[in-house]
Design a protein around this motif. Sequence first.
Motif, mmCIF file in Angstrom:
data_model
loop_
_atom_site.group_PDB
_atom_site.id
_atom_site.type_symbol
_atom_site.label_atom_id
_atom_site.label_comp_id
_atom_site.label_asym_id
_atom_site.label_seq_id
_atom_site.Cartn_x
_atom_site.Cartn_y
_atom_site.Cartn_z
ATOM 1 N N ILE A 20 -2.975 2.032 1.682
ATOM 2 C CA ILE A 20 -3.236 1.380 0.402
ATOM 3 C C ILE A 20 -4.737 1.158 0.218
ATOM 4 N N LEU A 21 -5.143 1.102 -1.031
ATOM 5 C CA LEU A 21 -6.530 0.757 -1.328
ATOM 6 C C LEU A 21 -6.753 -0.718 -1.011
ATOM 7 N N ILE A 22 -7.861 -1.026 -0.402
ATOM 8 C CA ILE A 22 -8.181 -2.405 -0.047
ATOM 9 C C ILE A 22 -8.128 -3.270 -1.306
ATOM 10 N N GLY A 23 -7.374 -4.363 -1.215
ATOM 11 C CA GLY A 23 -7.266 -5.300 -2.326
ATOM 12 C C GLY A 23 -6.120 -5.028 -3.277
ATOM 13 N N LEU A 24 -5.453 -3.887 -3.131
ATOM 14 C CA LEU A 24 -4.333 -3.543 -4.006
ATOM 15 C C LEU A 24 -3.038 -3.493 -3.211
ATOM 16 N N THR A 25 -1.927 -3.706 -3.888
ATOM 17 C CA THR A 25 -0.618 -3.540 -3.274
ATOM 18 C C THR A 25 -0.286 -2.051 -3.226
ATOM 19 N N LEU A 26 0.804 -1.725 -2.575
ATOM 20 C CA LEU A 26 1.242 -0.330 -2.534
ATOM 21 C C LEU A 26 1.508 0.189 -3.947
ATOM 22 N N ASP A 27 2.222 -0.606 -4.751
ATOM 23 C CA ASP A 27 2.507 -0.186 -6.132
ATOM 24 C C ASP A 27 1.231 -0.032 -6.948
ATOM 25 N N GLU A 28 0.290 -0.958 -6.777
ATOM 26 C CA GLU A 28 -0.979 -0.860 -7.508
ATOM 27 C C GLU A 28 -1.783 0.349 -7.063
ATOM 28 N N THR A 29 -1.760 0.648 -5.766
ATOM 29 C CA THR A 29 -2.466 1.828 -5.256
ATOM 30 C C THR A 29 -1.899 3.092 -5.874
ATOM 31 N N ARG A 30 -0.584 3.197 -5.883
ATOM 32 C CA ARG A 30 0.045 4.381 -6.480
ATOM 33 C C ARG A 30 -0.272 4.475 -7.971
ATOM 34 N N GLU A 31 -0.212 3.335 -8.663
ATOM 35 C CA GLU A 31 -0.524 3.323 -10.090
ATOM 36 C C GLU A 31 -1.973 3.744 -10.329
ATOM 37 N N PHE A 32 -2.886 3.196 -9.533
ATOM 38 C CA PHE A 32 -4.304 3.532 -9.671
ATOM 39 C C PHE A 32 -4.537 5.023 -9.451
ATOM 40 N N GLU A 33 -3.941 5.571 -8.409
ATOM 41 C CA GLU A 33 -4.129 6.989 -8.113
ATOM 42 C C GLU A 33 -3.583 7.866 -9.231
ATOM 43 N N CYS A 34 -2.432 7.506 -9.766
ATOM 44 C CA CYS A 34 -1.851 8.281 -10.868
ATOM 45 C C CYS A 34 -2.708 8.183 -12.129
ATOM 46 N N LEU A 35 -3.166 6.972 -12.436
ATOM 47 C CA LEU A 35 -4.034 6.793 -13.602
ATOM 48 C C LEU A 35 -5.346 7.546 -13.416
ATOM 49 N N ASP A 36 -5.893 7.517 -12.213
ATOM 50 C CA ASP A 36 -7.141 8.210 -11.927
ATOM 51 C C ASP A 36 -6.987 9.704 -12.177
ATOM 52 N N LEU A 59 -9.317 0.336 -15.041
ATOM 53 C CA LEU A 59 -10.498 -0.486 -14.797
ATOM 54 C C LEU A 59 -10.139 -1.825 -14.157
ATOM 55 N N VAL A 60 -9.037 -2.432 -14.580
ATOM 56 C CA VAL A 60 -8.578 -3.686 -13.963
ATOM 57 C C VAL A 60 -8.304 -3.465 -12.479
ATOM 58 N N LEU A 61 -7.587 -2.399 -12.160
ATOM 59 C CA LEU A 61 -7.272 -2.099 -10.763
ATOM 60 C C LEU A 61 -8.532 -1.742 -9.980
ATOM 61 N N TYR A 62 -9.415 -0.976 -10.597
ATOM 62 C CA TYR A 62 -10.675 -0.602 -9.950
ATOM 63 C C TYR A 62 -11.505 -1.841 -9.626
ATOM 64 N N ASP A 63 -11.631 -2.735 -10.593
ATOM 65 C CA ASP A 63 -12.410 -3.963 -10.377
ATOM 66 C C ASP A 63 -11.808 -4.813 -9.262
ATOM 67 N N LYS A 64 -10.486 -4.910 -9.235
ATOM 68 C CA LYS A 64 -9.804 -5.683 -8.189
ATOM 69 C C LYS A 64 -10.081 -5.070 -6.815
ATOM 70 N N HIS A 65 -9.990 -3.752 -6.732
ATOM 71 C CA HIS A 65 -10.256 -3.045 -5.477
ATOM 72 C C HIS A 65 -11.713 -3.210 -5.054
ATOM 73 N N GLU A 66 -12.631 -3.007 -5.969
ATOM 74 C CA GLU A 66 -14.057 -3.105 -5.634
ATOM 75 C C GLU A 66 -14.441 -4.513 -5.174
ATOM 76 N N ALA A 67 -13.895 -5.542 -5.810
ATOM 77 C CA ALA A 67 -14.188 -6.922 -5.408
ATOM 78 C C ALA A 67 -13.693 -7.167 -3.981
ATOM 79 N N ALA A 68 -12.481 -6.709 -3.680
ATOM 80 C CA ALA A 68 -11.917 -6.875 -2.335
ATOM 81 C C ALA A 68 -12.688 -6.044 -1.315
ATOM 82 N N LEU A 69 -13.132 -4.868 -1.726
ATOM 83 C CA LEU A 69 -13.891 -3.990 -0.837
ATOM 84 C C LEU A 69 -15.218 -4.622 -0.437
ATOM 85 N N ARG A 70 -15.899 -5.248 -1.378
ATOM 86 C CA ARG A 70 -17.170 -5.933 -1.062
ATOM 87 C C ARG A 70 -16.948 -7.033 -0.029
#
Length: 80
Positions: A20-36, A59-70
Motif C-alpha cells: 500500500i502507499l504510505i498513508g493510504l488504505t488498501l482500497d485508497e491505494t487501489r483507487e489512487f492507482e486506477c485514477l492515476d 489530488l485528495v489521495l495524493y495529498d494524504k499520501h504525501e503528508a504521511a510520506l513526509r
Amino acid sequence: MCIMACDDDSYVLDADGNRILIGLTLDETREFECLDELISNLSSAPTDDSRSQNERRWLVLYDKHEAALRIYYQLRTQKR
C-alpha cells in the motif's frame, strides 16, 4: 489491474501483507492507482465533470499520501 509507475519507497506492507502507499488504505491505494492510470490516459482529452471529479479525488489521495510520506521519512531520519 491498475499499476502506478512509482518509486517503491512510497509503499509499505500492511498487516495482511498487501503493498500500500504510505498513508493510504488498501482500497485508497487501489483507487489512487486506477485514477492515476485513468488520468494519464486521458491527458489530452477535453475536461468534463467526470474527469474533474476524478482529478479532485486523485489530488485528495495524493495529498494524504504525501503528508504521511513526509512524516514517515522524518521519523526514519530521526531513528538513524
